[in-house]
Design a protein around this motif. Sequence first.
Motif, PDB file in Angstrom:
ATOM      1  N   MET A  96      35.686  32.675  36.984  1.00 43.95           N
ATOM      2  CA  MET A  96      35.298  31.706  37.899  1.00 43.95           C
ATOM      3  C   MET A  96      34.194  32.059  38.489  1.00 43.95           C
ATOM      4  SD  MET A  96      38.015  32.619  41.254  1.00 43.95           S
ATOM      5  CE  MET A  96      39.426  32.363  40.035  1.00 43.95           C
ATOM      6  N   ASP A  97      33.327  31.317  39.076  1.00 43.82           N
ATOM      7  CA  ASP A  97      32.017  31.562  39.479  1.00 43.82           C
ATOM      8  C   ASP A  97      32.216  31.745  41.270  1.00 43.82           C
ATOM      9  OD1 ASP A  97      29.291  31.816  40.394  1.00 43.82           O
ATOM     10  OD2 ASP A  97      29.052  29.369  40.028  1.00 43.82           O
ATOM     11  N   LEU A  98      31.834  33.106  41.477  1.00 41.69           N
ATOM     12  CA  LEU A  98      32.187  33.266  43.016  1.00 41.69           C
ATOM     13  C   LEU A  98      30.784  33.193  43.753  1.00 41.69           C
ATOM     14  CD1 LEU A  98      34.652  36.047  42.353  1.00 41.69           C
ATOM     15  CD2 LEU A  98      34.983  33.909  43.177  1.00 41.69           C
ATOM     16  N   GLY A  99      29.591  33.012  42.955  1.00 41.37           N
ATOM     17  CA  GLY A  99      28.265  32.745  43.744  1.00 41.37           C
ATOM     18  C   GLY A  99      28.356  31.939  44.975  1.00 41.37           C
ATOM     19  N   PRO A 100      29.174  30.804  44.909  1.00 43.70           N
ATOM     20  CA  PRO A 100      29.209  29.743  45.998  1.00 43.70           C
ATOM     21  C   PRO A 100      29.900  30.456  47.244  1.00 43.70           C
ATOM     22  CG  PRO A 100      29.610  28.605  44.145  1.00 43.70           C
ATOM     23  CD  PRO A 100      29.450  29.847  43.634  1.00 43.70           C
ATOM     24  N   VAL A 101      30.946  31.248  47.149  1.00 40.90           N
ATOM     25  CA  VAL A 101      31.579  32.093  48.023  1.00 40.90           C
ATOM     26  C   VAL A 101      30.500  32.870  48.934  1.00 40.90           C
ATOM     27  CG1 VAL A 101      33.342  33.774  48.876  1.00 40.90           C
ATOM     28  CG2 VAL A 101      33.784  32.235  46.875  1.00 40.90           C
ATOM     29  N   VAL A 102      29.724  33.764  48.194  1.00 40.80           N
ATOM     30  CA  VAL A 102      28.684  34.304  48.763  1.00 40.80           C
ATOM     31  C   VAL A 102      27.630  33.489  49.590  1.00 40.80           C
ATOM     32  CG1 VAL A 102      26.598  35.900  48.285  1.00 40.80           C
ATOM     33  CG2 VAL A 102      28.612  35.952  46.764  1.00 40.80           C
ATOM     34  N   ALA A 103      27.094  32.445  49.138  1.00 48.34           N
ATOM     35  CA  ALA A 103      26.300  31.768  49.810  1.00 48.34           C
ATOM     36  C   ALA A 103      26.820  30.764  51.137  1.00 48.34           C
ATOM     37  CB  ALA A 103      25.872  30.586  48.757  1.00 48.34           C
ATOM     38  N   GLU A 104      28.083  30.728  50.911  1.00 46.69           N
ATOM     39  CA  GLU A 104      28.888  30.154  52.213  1.00 46.69           C
ATOM     40  C   GLU A 104      29.129  30.878  53.231  1.00 46.69           C
ATOM     41  OE1 GLU A 104      32.445  28.762  50.628  1.00 46.69           O
ATOM     42  OE2 GLU A 104      31.209  27.306  49.257  1.00 46.69           O
ATOM     43  N   GLN A 105      28.838  32.341  53.245  1.00 47.06           N
ATOM     44  CA  GLN A 105      28.874  33.166  54.678  1.00 47.06           C
ATOM     45  C   GLN A 105      28.104  32.887  55.462  1.00 47.06           C
ATOM     46  OE1 GLN A 105      32.193  34.788  54.206  1.00 47.06           O
ATOM     47  NE2 GLN A 105      32.114  33.504  52.373  1.00 47.06           N
ATOM     48  N   PRO A 106      28.463  33.248  56.952  1.00 48.75           N
ATOM     49  CA  PRO A 106      27.660  32.916  57.804  1.00 48.75           C
ATOM     50  C   PRO A 106      26.381  33.902  58.094  1.00 48.75           C
ATOM     51  CG  PRO A 106      29.792  33.945  58.584  1.00 48.75           C
ATOM     52  CD  PRO A 106      29.685  33.568  57.290  1.00 48.75           C
ATOM     53  N   ASP A 107      26.594  35.248  57.484  1.00 48.36           N
ATOM     54  CA  ASP A 107      25.380  36.022  57.584  1.00 48.36           C
ATOM     55  C   ASP A 107      25.206  36.578  56.198  1.00 48.36           C
ATOM     56  OD1 ASP A 107      24.760  36.161  60.386  1.00 48.36           O
ATOM     57  OD2 ASP A 107      26.843  36.981  60.568  1.00 48.36           O
ATOM     58  N   PRO A 108      24.268  37.074  56.033  1.00 42.95           N
ATOM     59  CA  PRO A 108      23.939  37.548  54.595  1.00 42.95           C
ATOM     60  C   PRO A 108      24.657  38.865  54.179  1.00 42.95           C
ATOM     61  CG  PRO A 108      21.721  37.555  55.774  1.00 42.95           C
ATOM     62  CD  PRO A 108      23.073  37.465  56.884  1.00 42.95           C
ATOM     63  N   LEU A 109      25.274  38.652  52.797  1.00 41.07           N
ATOM     64  CA  LEU A 109      26.093  39.521  52.269  1.00 41.07           C
ATOM     65  C   LEU A 109      25.135  40.573  51.634  1.00 41.07           C
ATOM     66  CD1 LEU A 109      29.204  37.917  50.938  1.00 41.07           C
ATOM     67  CD2 LEU A 109      28.936  39.075  52.918  1.00 41.07           C
ATOM     68  N   LEU A 110      25.135  41.971  51.935  1.00 42.00           N
ATOM     69  CA  LEU A 110      24.618  43.043  51.040  1.00 42.00           C
ATOM     70  C   LEU A 110      25.214  43.161  49.769  1.00 42.00           C
ATOM     71  CD1 LEU A 110      23.550  45.399  54.210  1.00 42.00           C
ATOM     72  CD2 LEU A 110      22.169  43.558  53.237  1.00 42.00           C
ATOM     73  N   PHE A 111      26.419  43.265  49.588  1.00 40.59           N
ATOM     74  CA  PHE A 111      26.872  43.136  48.334  1.00 40.59           C
ATOM     75  C   PHE A 111      28.417  42.772  48.615  1.00 40.59           C
ATOM     76  CE2 PHE A 111      28.613  47.301  49.797  1.00 40.59           C
ATOM     77  CZ  PHE A 111      29.854  47.431  49.618  1.00 40.59           C
ATOM     78  N   ALA A 112      28.899  42.199  47.222  1.00 38.23           N
ATOM     79  CA  ALA A 112      30.316  41.934  47.420  1.00 38.23           C
ATOM     80  C   ALA A 112      30.898  42.362  45.850  1.00 38.23           C
ATOM     81  CB  ALA A 112      30.410  40.376  47.410  1.00 38.23           C
ATOM     82  N   THR A 113      31.935  42.989  45.938  1.00 41.77           N
ATOM     83  CA  THR A 113      32.720  43.306  44.542  1.00 41.77           C
ATOM     84  C   THR A 113      34.155  42.793  44.788  1.00 41.77           C
ATOM     85  OG1 THR A 113      33.473  45.484  45.645  1.00 41.77           O
ATOM     86  CG2 THR A 113      31.247  45.360  44.733  1.00 41.77           C
ATOM     87  N   VAL A 114      34.838  43.127  43.437  1.00 47.50           N
ATOM     88  CA  VAL A 114      35.981  42.876  43.366  1.00 47.50           C
ATOM     89  C   VAL A 114      36.987  44.102  43.431  1.00 47.50           C
ATOM     90  CG1 VAL A 114      37.875  42.111  41.899  1.00 47.50           C
ATOM     91  CG2 VAL A 114      35.679  40.876  41.813  1.00 47.50           C
ATOM     92  N   SER A 115      38.159  44.217  44.337  1.00 44.21           N
ATOM     93  CA  SER A 115      38.652  45.564  44.593  1.00 44.21           C
ATOM     94  C   SER A 115      40.246  44.992  44.006  1.00 44.21           C
ATOM     95  CB  SER A 115      38.670  45.835  45.763  1.00 44.21           C
ATOM     96  OG  SER A 115      39.657  46.874  46.063  1.00 44.21           O
ATOM     97  N   GLY A 116      41.143  45.469  44.492  1.00 50.62           N
ATOM     98  CA  GLY A 116      42.433  45.399  44.173  1.00 50.62           C
ATOM     99  C   GLY A 116      43.039  45.601  42.928  1.00 50.62           C
ATOM    100  N   ALA A 117      44.052  44.998  42.484  1.00 50.96           N
ATOM    101  CA  ALA A 117      44.785  44.953  41.177  1.00 50.96           C
ATOM    102  C   ALA A 117      43.543  45.039  39.981  1.00 50.96           C
ATOM    103  CB  ALA A 117      45.957  44.056  41.019  1.00 50.96           C
ATOM    104  N   HIS A 118      42.582  44.106  39.916  1.00 51.95           N
ATOM    105  CA  HIS A 118      41.551  43.704  39.143  1.00 51.95           C
ATOM    106  C   HIS A 118      40.799  45.049  38.916  1.00 51.95           C
ATOM    107  CE1 HIS A 118      42.563  39.699  39.972  1.00 51.95           C
ATOM    108  NE2 HIS A 118      42.430  39.377  38.630  1.00 51.95           N
ATOM    109  N   LEU A 119      40.520  45.799  40.187  1.00 50.03           N
ATOM    110  CA  LEU A 119      39.578  47.206  39.767  1.00 50.03           C
ATOM    111  C   LEU A 119      40.620  48.097  39.380  1.00 50.03           C
ATOM    112  CD1 LEU A 119      37.432  48.830  40.504  1.00 50.03           C
ATOM    113  CD2 LEU A 119      38.220  49.074  42.932  1.00 50.03           C
ATOM    114  N   TYR A 120      41.920  48.105  39.632  1.00 50.91           N
ATOM    115  CA  TYR A 120      42.701  49.403  39.355  1.00 50.91           C
ATOM    116  C   TYR A 120      43.387  48.998  38.115  1.00 50.91           C
ATOM    117  CZ  TYR A 120      42.748  49.419  44.694  1.00 50.91           C
ATOM    118  OH  TYR A 120      42.349  49.561  45.777  1.00 50.91           O
ATOM    119  N   GLY A 121      43.093  47.890  37.334  1.00 56.47           N
ATOM    120  CA  GLY A 121      43.417  47.948  35.936  1.00 56.47           C
ATOM    121  C   GLY A 121      44.854  47.471  35.631  1.00 56.47           C
ATOM    122  N   PHE A 122      45.605  46.778  36.428  1.00 57.97           N
ATOM    123  CA  PHE A 122      46.854  46.248  36.394  1.00 57.97           C
ATOM    124  C   PHE A 122      47.068  44.946  37.183  1.00 57.97           C
ATOM    125  CE2 PHE A 122      47.210  50.003  39.329  1.00 57.97           C
ATOM    126  CZ  PHE A 122      47.735  49.320  40.552  1.00 57.97           C
TER     127      PHE A 122
END
Length: 250
Positions: free
Chosen positions: A7-33
């Motif tokens: 999925m394209d998560l770019g719009p999520v970043v653009a919709e935030q009220p203040d600039p995002l310096l970075f955004a990453t995926v954490s949780g189970a996707h990062l942990y590999g399960f």
Amino acid sequence: MTAPLDMDLGPVVAEQPDPLLFATVSGAHLYGFPSKDSDVDLRGVHLLPVAELVGLHEPDETRSLMWDRDGTEMDLVTHDLRKFVRLMLRRNGYVLEQLLSPLVVHTGAAHGELVALAPGVLTVHHAHHYRGFASTQWRLFEKTGELKPLLYTFRTLLTGIRLMRSGEVQAHLPTLLDEVAAPAYLPDLIAAKADAEHGLASGVDKDRARADVEALHLVLDESQQTSRLPDEASVHAALGALVVRVRLEG
């Protein structure tokens, strides 16, 4: 985006009220399960304007947002830059995993600078974070019998061991399976987790799992005692200067 998500998560970043310096995926996707019904955990840093920090009201330093997108639950949590850096300096392995996640949704120059300074934050005392988190997840497993907290228990212990031995923050459990004393049945547990986010750890020998967890705690203790990581972070001043500069630049 370097992530196992379609999925394209770019719009999520653009919709935030203040600039995002970075955004990453954490949780189970990062942990590999991840499971087929896992939510998508987005973590990052936003930048509050100076006016919100010097006014009469307490600034909104942490923001949380949950929503459903095409049947997938999305969970976005961001901290203001100053709060995030303070968390980095509190020997918090969790925020370092977010910062160093290879599953990058949005990045920029400030993100790169934080990543470059991250090694100077690591200390031998980060073992306490992983030891405590593993104990909490084990208690949850004993209470619920779910596979997820059991995998979290093993993941956090192995991450802590790898960190103490090599200075590397590695949160991906399949990558950690070659770590000394990693139980041989972990790949089967990872495969079972793919079917259901909150599935029970059916067929798991709890006595054997308890013994393996206790053994990994001992390995973590020994790895901490022999670690070459320093006692204190060495980049307080550099991180402080970064926060001031990035804030003033807006």
